[in-house]
Scaffold this motif. Structure first.
Motif, PDB file in Angstrom:
ATOM      1  N   GLU A  58       1.384  -9.491 -25.231  1.00  0.00           N
ATOM      2  CA  GLU A  58       1.701  -9.173 -23.828  1.00  0.00           C
ATOM      3  C   GLU A  58       1.958 -10.454 -23.038  1.00  0.00           C
ATOM      4  O   GLU A  58       2.945 -10.559 -22.291  1.00  0.00           O
ATOM      5  N   GLU A  59       1.092 -11.434 -23.218  1.00  0.00           N
ATOM      6  CA  GLU A  59       1.252 -12.700 -22.491  1.00  0.00           C
ATOM      7  C   GLU A  59       2.551 -13.403 -22.876  1.00  0.00           C
ATOM      8  O   GLU A  59       3.257 -13.946 -22.019  1.00  0.00           O
ATOM      9  N   ALA A  60       2.896 -13.371 -24.179  1.00  0.00           N
ATOM     10  CA  ALA A  60       4.124 -14.028 -24.637  1.00  0.00           C
ATOM     11  C   ALA A  60       5.354 -13.372 -24.022  1.00  0.00           C
ATOM     12  O   ALA A  60       6.335 -14.059 -23.698  1.00  0.00           O
ATOM     13  N   LEU A  61       5.323 -12.047 -23.842  1.00  0.00           N
ATOM     14  CA  LEU A  61       6.471 -11.359 -23.253  1.00  0.00           C
ATOM     15  C   LEU A  61       6.684 -11.768 -21.792  1.00  0.00           C
ATOM     16  O   LEU A  61       7.824 -11.817 -21.310  1.00  0.00           O
ATOM     17  N   TYR A  62       5.606 -12.057 -21.095  1.00  0.00           N
ATOM     18  CA  TYR A  62       5.734 -12.538 -19.718  1.00  0.00           C
ATOM     19  C   TYR A  62       6.199 -14.001 -19.675  1.00  0.00           C
ATOM     20  O   TYR A  62       6.978 -14.384 -18.798  1.00  0.00           O
ATOM     21  N   ASP A  63       5.742 -14.800 -20.642  1.00  0.00           N
ATOM     22  CA  ASP A  63       5.970 -16.246 -20.573  1.00  0.00           C
ATOM     23  C   ASP A  63       7.255 -16.712 -21.245  1.00  0.00           C
ATOM     24  O   ASP A  63       7.805 -17.746 -20.864  1.00  0.00           O
ATOM     25  N   ILE A  64       7.730 -15.996 -22.274  1.00  0.00           N
ATOM     26  CA  ILE A  64       8.826 -16.508 -23.112  1.00  0.00           C
ATOM     27  C   ILE A  64      10.051 -15.615 -22.973  1.00  0.00           C
ATOM     28  O   ILE A  64      10.061 -14.468 -23.437  1.00  0.00           O
ATOM     29  N   GLN A  65      11.090 -16.174 -22.355  1.00  0.00           N
ATOM     30  CA  GLN A  65      12.297 -15.388 -22.068  1.00  0.00           C
ATOM     31  C   GLN A  65      12.992 -14.922 -23.344  1.00  0.00           C
ATOM     32  O   GLN A  65      13.514 -13.811 -23.396  1.00  0.00           O
ATOM     33  N   SER A  66      13.016 -15.772 -24.369  1.00  0.00           N
ATOM     34  CA  SER A  66      13.713 -15.406 -25.603  1.00  0.00           C
ATOM     35  C   SER A  66      13.062 -14.201 -26.280  1.00  0.00           C
ATOM     36  O   SER A  66      13.756 -13.372 -26.887  1.00  0.00           O
ATOM     37  N   PRO A  81       5.324  -3.905 -21.718  1.00  0.00           N
ATOM     38  CA  PRO A  81       4.191  -3.206 -22.351  1.00  0.00           C
ATOM     39  C   PRO A  81       2.908  -4.027 -22.267  1.00  0.00           C
ATOM     40  O   PRO A  81       2.924  -5.230 -22.542  1.00  0.00           O
ATOM     41  N   ASP A  82       1.822  -3.377 -21.873  1.00  0.00           N
ATOM     42  CA  ASP A  82       0.547  -4.092 -21.802  1.00  0.00           C
ATOM     43  C   ASP A  82      -0.133  -4.081 -23.166  1.00  0.00           C
ATOM     44  O   ASP A  82       0.342  -3.447 -24.119  1.00  0.00           O
ATOM     45  N   GLU A  83      -1.250  -4.779 -23.262  1.00  0.00           N
ATOM     46  CA  GLU A  83      -1.913  -4.932 -24.564  1.00  0.00           C
ATOM     47  C   GLU A  83      -2.392  -3.595 -25.130  1.00  0.00           C
ATOM     48  O   GLU A  83      -2.395  -3.398 -26.349  1.00  0.00           O
ATOM     49  N   THR A  84      -2.770  -2.644 -24.265  1.00  0.00           N
ATOM     50  CA  THR A  84      -3.215  -1.337 -24.753  1.00  0.00           C
ATOM     51  C   THR A  84      -2.051  -0.557 -25.362  1.00  0.00           C
ATOM     52  O   THR A  84      -2.202   0.100 -26.402  1.00  0.00           O
TER      53      THR A  84
END
Length: 298
Positions: A58-66, A81-84
């Motif tokens: 989840e964090e990577a999807l917010y932080d990494i555009q690629s 999508p959240d971690e759940t």
């Protein structure tokens, strides 16, 4: 259409078709609609390639555009999508043994492409470490993991057993066991019925199986094991070196899984959950190994 990946290497359509009958059409009690299956499948693959936990994904999807672009997501336009949600998708794959189906489908896909051949099998196993810590709610180590000795050192965890095509170096059969299960006990499950040769290291040495293979006209290319108090002869050492050059292909898959994908330690408790991840990793490792030829052929 999700723009992440054009299907030249990963057969997205085939994999999505396997999962789609089990994928929910609506949320619980008529709640919000689930995320598109192609999005969740790509997130799951990113987790395997980059050793991401559910919160880490989840964090990577917010932080990494690629990564967002690969999954067809855009901040400000799409919900992330959240971690759940990510955890629930993983549980869906585990509950219905869909990663095993994905592994089988990828094997069939590679066979149809002329990448996965038939003729001989290399059998091998690798240890996957588990945490020996007892600092958890149960106050004990994972009961499904166990000790295994390799050389003069003891390891705690499980084993991944593979049957690898002797020509292409791709995995065609796989399984997982607790760490204390001897490699030779699962050997028969890794060999195909029409294999004309069997390669393996000294752990698989067996006079009875050697005689049975020779009687069936199968090349027994398992390394010779020195008997107590005796050294191998020059002929036996040369034989081991010759067959060892072929057997070495099995290490390529283990290198991809452990070094390229970073899977050196189990993430979950229990054989079933970790076994599901192993099948997914091996399917993706097969595709990674022949990615250049698949892309150029397409």
């Amino acid at each position: 259409r999700v723009p992440g990946g054009d299907g030249r290497v990963v057969p997205w359509g085939m994999l999505e078709a396997l999962i789609e009958p089990r994928y929910p059409k609506m949320g619980p009690q008529g709640g919000r609609r689930p995320f598109p299956l192609p999005v969740m499948l790509r997130i799951y693959c990113l987790q395997q390639w980059y050793t991401l936990s559910d919160p880490g994904a989840e964090e990577a999807l917010y932080d990494i555009q690629s990564m967002r672009a690969f999954c067809g997501l855009e901040l400000g336009r799409d919900a992330i999508p959240d971690e759940t949600t990510i955890l629930n998708f993983r549980h869906l794959l585990e509950r219905h043994e869909l990663t095993k189906a994905i592994f089988a489908a990828v094997s069939e896909h590679l066979a149809a492409k002329g990448e996965l051949l038939r003729g001989g099998t290399i059998v091998d196993a690798t240890l996957i470490a588990a945490s020996p810590s007892t600092k958890n709610k149960e106050g004990r180590r994972d009961p499904e993991m166990s000790q295994s000795k390799k050389g003069n050192q003891w390891y705690f965890g499980m084993k991944a057993h593979v049957g690898v095509d002797a020509e292409s170096g791709l995995v065609h059969t796989a399984g997982v066991t607790t760490g204390k299960v001897h490699d030779a006990k699962v050997m028969d499950r890794l060999i195909r019925e029409d294999d004309a040769a069997v390669y393996g290291d000294k752990a698989y040495a067996s006079e009875a199986k050697k005689r049975a293979a020779e009687d069936a006209g199968v090349l027994w290319a398992v390394k010779e094991k020195a008997k107590p108090g005796r050294d191998l002869t020059k002929r036996q050492r040369e034989r081991n070196r010759r067959f060892g050059r072929v057997r070495a292909k099995v290490e390529h898959i283990f290198r991809i899984v452990k070094c390229q994908f970073g899977y050196r330690k189990v993430r979950y408790r229990g054989i079933a959950k970790n076994g599901a991840q192993v099948f997914a990793l091996l399917a993706l490792a097969n595709l990674y190994l022949v990615r250049g030829r698949l892309a150029s052929a397409a």
